[in-house]
Design a protein around this motif. Structure first.
Motif, short mmCIF file in Angstrom:
data_model
loop_
_atom_site.label_atom_id
_atom_site.label_comp_id
_atom_site.label_asym_id
_atom_site.label_seq_id
_atom_site.Cartn_x
_atom_site.Cartn_y
_atom_site.Cartn_z
N GLU A 1 -6.22 4.99 -13.22
CA GLU A 1 -6.52 3.98 -12.21
C GLU A 1 -5.24 3.55 -11.50
O GLU A 1 -4.20 3.36 -12.14
CB GLU A 1 -7.18 2.78 -12.88
CG GLU A 1 -7.59 1.67 -11.94
CD GLU A 1 -8.30 0.55 -12.66
OE1 GLU A 1 -7.77 -0.59 -12.67
OE2 GLU A 1 -9.38 0.80 -13.24
N ALA A 2 -5.32 3.41 -10.20
CA ALA A 2 -4.17 2.97 -9.40
C ALA A 2 -4.62 1.85 -8.48
O ALA A 2 -5.68 1.94 -7.86
CB ALA A 2 -3.61 4.13 -8.59
N GLU A 3 -3.79 0.82 -8.40
CA GLU A 3 -4.13 -0.32 -7.55
C GLU A 3 -3.22 -0.41 -6.33
O GLU A 3 -3.31 -1.37 -5.57
CB GLU A 3 -4.06 -1.60 -8.38
CG GLU A 3 -5.08 -1.63 -9.51
CD GLU A 3 -5.03 -2.92 -10.31
OE1 GLU A 3 -4.08 -3.71 -10.12
OE2 GLU A 3 -5.95 -3.14 -11.13
N SER A 4 -2.36 0.59 -6.16
CA SER A 4 -1.46 0.62 -5.00
C SER A 4 -1.13 2.06 -4.67
O SER A 4 -1.33 2.97 -5.49
CB SER A 4 -0.18 -0.15 -5.28
OG SER A 4 0.61 0.53 -6.24
N ALA A 5 -0.59 2.27 -3.47
CA ALA A 5 -0.17 3.61 -3.08
C ALA A 5 0.93 4.13 -4.01
O ALA A 5 0.94 5.30 -4.38
CB ALA A 5 0.30 3.60 -1.63
N ALA B 1 -8.63 0.99 4.39
CA ALA B 1 -7.27 1.15 4.91
C ALA B 1 -6.29 1.40 3.77
O ALA B 1 -5.35 2.19 3.90
CB ALA B 1 -6.86 -0.10 5.68
N GLY B 2 -6.48 0.73 2.64
CA GLY B 2 -5.62 0.95 1.48
C GLY B 2 -5.77 2.35 0.92
O GLY B 2 -4.79 2.96 0.48
N VAL C 1 -19.66 2.70 2.40
CA VAL C 1 -19.53 4.10 2.00
C VAL C 1 -18.94 4.97 3.11
O VAL C 1 -18.00 5.75 2.87
CB VAL C 1 -20.88 4.66 1.51
CG1 VAL C 1 -20.85 6.18 1.47
CG2 VAL C 1 -21.21 4.12 0.14
N PRO C 2 -19.44 4.89 4.36
CA PRO C 2 -18.88 5.76 5.40
C PRO C 2 -17.38 5.54 5.63
O PRO C 2 -16.64 6.50 5.87
CB PRO C 2 -19.69 5.40 6.65
CG PRO C 2 -20.95 4.80 6.13
CD PRO C 2 -20.57 4.09 4.87
N ALA C 3 -16.94 4.30 5.54
CA ALA C 3 -15.53 4.02 5.77
C ALA C 3 -14.66 4.64 4.68
O ALA C 3 -13.59 5.20 4.94
CB ALA C 3 -15.29 2.51 5.84
N TYR C 4 -15.11 4.55 3.41
CA TYR C 4 -14.35 5.15 2.32
C TYR C 4 -14.36 6.67 2.41
O TYR C 4 -13.35 7.33 2.16
CB TYR C 4 -14.90 4.70 0.97
CG TYR C 4 -14.48 3.30 0.60
CD1 TYR C 4 -13.16 3.00 0.30
CD2 TYR C 4 -15.41 2.26 0.55
CE1 TYR C 4 -12.77 1.72 -0.05
CE2 TYR C 4 -15.04 0.97 0.21
CZ TYR C 4 -13.71 0.70 -0.08
OH TYR C 4 -13.34 -0.58 -0.41
N ALA C 5 -15.50 7.24 2.78
CA ALA C 5 -15.57 8.69 2.95
C ALA C 5 -14.66 9.13 4.09
O ALA C 5 -13.92 10.11 3.98
CB ALA C 5 -17.01 9.12 3.19
#
Length: 276
Positions: free
Chosen positions: A189-193, A215-216, A246-250
């Motif tokens: 799991e990652a909470e940042s770039a 955006a993240g 969902v569309p934005a994450y995809a």
């Protein structure tokens, strides 16, 4: 594969000492026919399990459509024929299964199609946020709807989450997982770039971007590309994902979008059984 004992247990749960109403009102030798209809449009699921329940009680059951079919309201999905008492005893457990599983399949189909429209490579998956005891059925329903199976249990793969990382750092956690077994994939799991890059560089197979905005997610993917690590890992997005997002994450580039809402917030499809 059907868990026969579990389905028989549903019958015992609903009538632990018999169906006293049917036994009082309905003659033991009375035979009847009935039809199960979907009262709203849906992706139907649970017919295999429902048929087993009827057949176990000596009722002939014939599915009129296949699990996974998208059907309009009013569609007859199954016909049954046999002892009236047995039909009535099987009614509620069978309808509960069809209603819940069809609700999951319908929601999953909508989410999967929405994801693919934004990114043909993106897939949707349910999480382990299932009703206790119903995980296999919930997961099956999601797969019927077009979802990926995802993890069935903590025994399937290494899942290194925030609470593990609070105790052991990313690099050390991945090292210990690899030392424990080479036969299981490792997800971190990652909470940042920055954490996403660290996890990929440490050797994770899957990076779970948790509770990030679209955006993240895009930022984390850019960081992985800049480090030359994007192609080494599968990117999963999870945490408060909704049908609307969902569309934005995809579109941001996620490989897998896992949605607890597919199974923890189920809206049952309305199905009914009518004696014919």
């Amino acid at each position: 594969m059907i868990d026969r004992d579990q389905l028989i247990g549903f019958l015992h749960e609903d009538a632990p000492y018999g169906d006293i109403t049917s036994e009082a009102l309905v003659p033991a030798d009375l035979q009847t026919r009935a039809a199960i209809r979907a009262k709203e449009p849906c992706v139907i699921a649970g017919l295999e399990e429902a048929a087993f329940i009827f057949i176990y009680l000596g009722v002939a059951a014939v599915a009129a459509v296949e699990d996974g079919a998208a059907i309009p309201a009013g569609t007859v999905v199954m016909t049954v024929e046999g002892p009236a008492r047995a039909v009535l005893r099987a009614e509620r457990p069978a309808l509960n299964l069809i209603g819940r599983m069809s609700g999951i399949a319908t929601a999953t189909r909508a989410a999967a199609e929405s994801a693919r429209a934004a990114n043909p490579a993106a897939r949707v998956a349910p999480t382990r946020k299932t009703a206790p005891g119903l995980r296999a059925l919930d997961k099956k329903a999601a797969m019927i709807g077009g979802g990926e199976p995802h993890r069935f249990s903590l025994s399937d793969m290494f899942l290194i989450k925030d609470n593990h990382l609070a105790l052991v750092g990313i690099e050390e956690a991945v090292r210990r997982a690899k030392a424990y077994s080479r036969y299981h994939r490792i997800e971190v799991e990652a909470e940042s770039a920055d954490d996403a890059v660290r996890a990929a560089r440490a050797g994770a197979d899957i990076v779970l971007l948790d509770n990030m905005t679209p955006a993240g997610v895009a930022e984390a993917l850019d960081a992985l590309r800049a480090a030359g690590l994007r192609d080494r890992v599968t990117i999963e997005v999870s945490g408060r994902v909704t049908a609307e997002t969902v569309p934005a994450y995809a579109g941001a580039g996620a490989d897998i979008i896992s949605m607890g809402a597919l199974t923890h917030t189920v809206r049952n499809i309305d199905v009914g059984l009518d004696i014919t």
